[in-house]
Design an enzyme around this catalytic site. Structure first.
Site, PDB file in Angstrom:
ATOM      1  N   CYS A 258      17.534  87.619   0.858  1.00 58.72           N
ATOM      2  CA  CYS A 258      17.209  86.198   0.717  1.00 58.72           C
ATOM      3  C   CYS A 258      17.024  85.646   2.121  1.00 58.72           C
ATOM      4  CB  CYS A 258      18.282  85.460  -0.074  1.00 58.72           C
ATOM      5  SG  CYS A 258      19.942  85.566   0.631  1.00 58.72           S
ATOM      6  N   ARG A 263      22.450  84.319  -1.266  1.00 65.38           N
ATOM      7  CA  ARG A 263      21.888  84.288  -2.616  1.00 65.38           C
ATOM      8  C   ARG A 263      21.665  85.699  -3.161  1.00 65.38           C
ATOM      9  NH1 ARG A 263      17.072  80.162  -1.211  1.00 65.38           N
ATOM     10  NH2 ARG A 263      17.425  81.087   0.841  1.00 65.38           N
TER      11      ARG A 263
END
Length: 312
Positions: A258, A263
């Site tokens: 990410c 994330r």
């Protein structure tokens, strides 16, 4: 009147049973998830340490009673020119010792972002082979729903001598150099950022430029949770449908990234712990690190306006 009351009772029981069924389906899949009722039963145990992974100002307003505040800046390796790299094992040991965490304690982590922040710490601790970790579904909202005790008082614990195992497990970790080598293989790269970041229309602070790693597939990490609702992880059946659309087999080699590995750590948890994918690695540096090296290839734009920088 009785008919109306009975209908309300039936709807309530149906919702409660569905919620209980969903929570049981999670627990059957992963030992790392805990719900608020389960935490309530063990919260007073002195071998349980609860970590509030939110910003200080949110923590100071209210937090689960006796929770210890922690944030991203506590978990960064300072030995890089770019931010967000995972801490060394020595940093973790110093941090947990200062926080009063014992090596035998079970750490329960919650946040207010659908376990995104919490999953990053889960992943780091997995790399360092620390298994006594639980992630609280629903965070402080779920806790307050069952009338769990909250406080604005910061607890004080005596310093300890926290030690990690000498055996580090790299099965969920991959470095920049390894990602580069994987570009020449059949390894699948999943970009878990927003679609705007994926196309290069926008890049977050810390990245040197917009773009993505070549041949990446996009899947927003937030697809896995009720992002605009209670932020709980979606039921297993829904998760299966979401990720099956990527046409990836559960034995395929997969690299997740990410902006800075946060994330993508959440998606690592979803794929490995709940959906049974076998060969998943999270790229720690992610786009932040990759973007700082002009000799590394990258793409920008949609499939119709694709631009490449293919430095070999």
């Amino acid at each position: 009147m009785n008919l109306k009351i009975n209908l309300i009772l039936i709807i309530f029981l149906m919702f409660s049973c569905k919620k209980e069924s969903v929570e049981k389906s999670y627990s059957k899949k992963s030992n790392y998830l805990i719900n608020a009722n389960e935490l309530l039963e063990i919260a007073s145990n002195n071998k349980i340490k609860i970590l509030d992974f939110r910003k200080k100002e949110d923590y100071q307003k209210e937090h689960i009673k006796n929770a210890i505040q922690i944030w991203r800046s506590d978990l960064e390796n300072p030995n890089y020119v770019y931010s967000g790299m995972m801490p060394s094992s020595q940093q973790i040991e110093r941090l947990f010792s200062d926080l009063g965490i014992e090596s035998e304690d079970t750490v329960v982590i919650y946040d207010d972002k659908g376990l995104c922040e919490a999953a990053r710490l889960w992943w780091i601790l997995q790399v360092y082979n620390f298994k006594n970790v639980k992630l609280l579904q629903g965070g402080i909202t779920a806790w307050k729903t069952i009338n769990g005790d909250v406080s604005n008082i910061e607890p004080k614990f005596s310093k300890t001598s926290f030690k990690l195992s000498q055996t580090n497990k790299k099965n969920l970790f991959i470095s920049k150099e390894e990602v580069y080598k994987a570009l020449k293989t059949n390894t699948i790269l999943l970009d878990t950022r927003t679609i705007a970041e994926f196309y290069g229309d926008y890049h977050k602070k810390g990245a040197a430029k917009p773009g993505r790693i070549p041949n990446s597939i996009h899947i927003d990490w937030a697809e896995a949770i009720n992002f605009h609702g209670n932020q709980l992880i979606k039921p297993i059946e829904e998760l299966e449908k979401i990720y099956s659309k990527l046409n990836i087999r559960k034995n395929d080699s997969i690299i997740l990234y990410c902006h800075s590995g946060v994330r993508s750590a959440h998606t690592t948890f979803i794929l490995t712990e709940l959906l049974g994918y076998k060969n998943v690695k999270n790229y720690d540096g992610s786009w932040t690190e990759w973007s700082h090296f002009d000799n590394l290839p990258h793409e920008i734009g949609s499939s119709t306006t694709l631009k490449k920088n293919n430095h070999e």
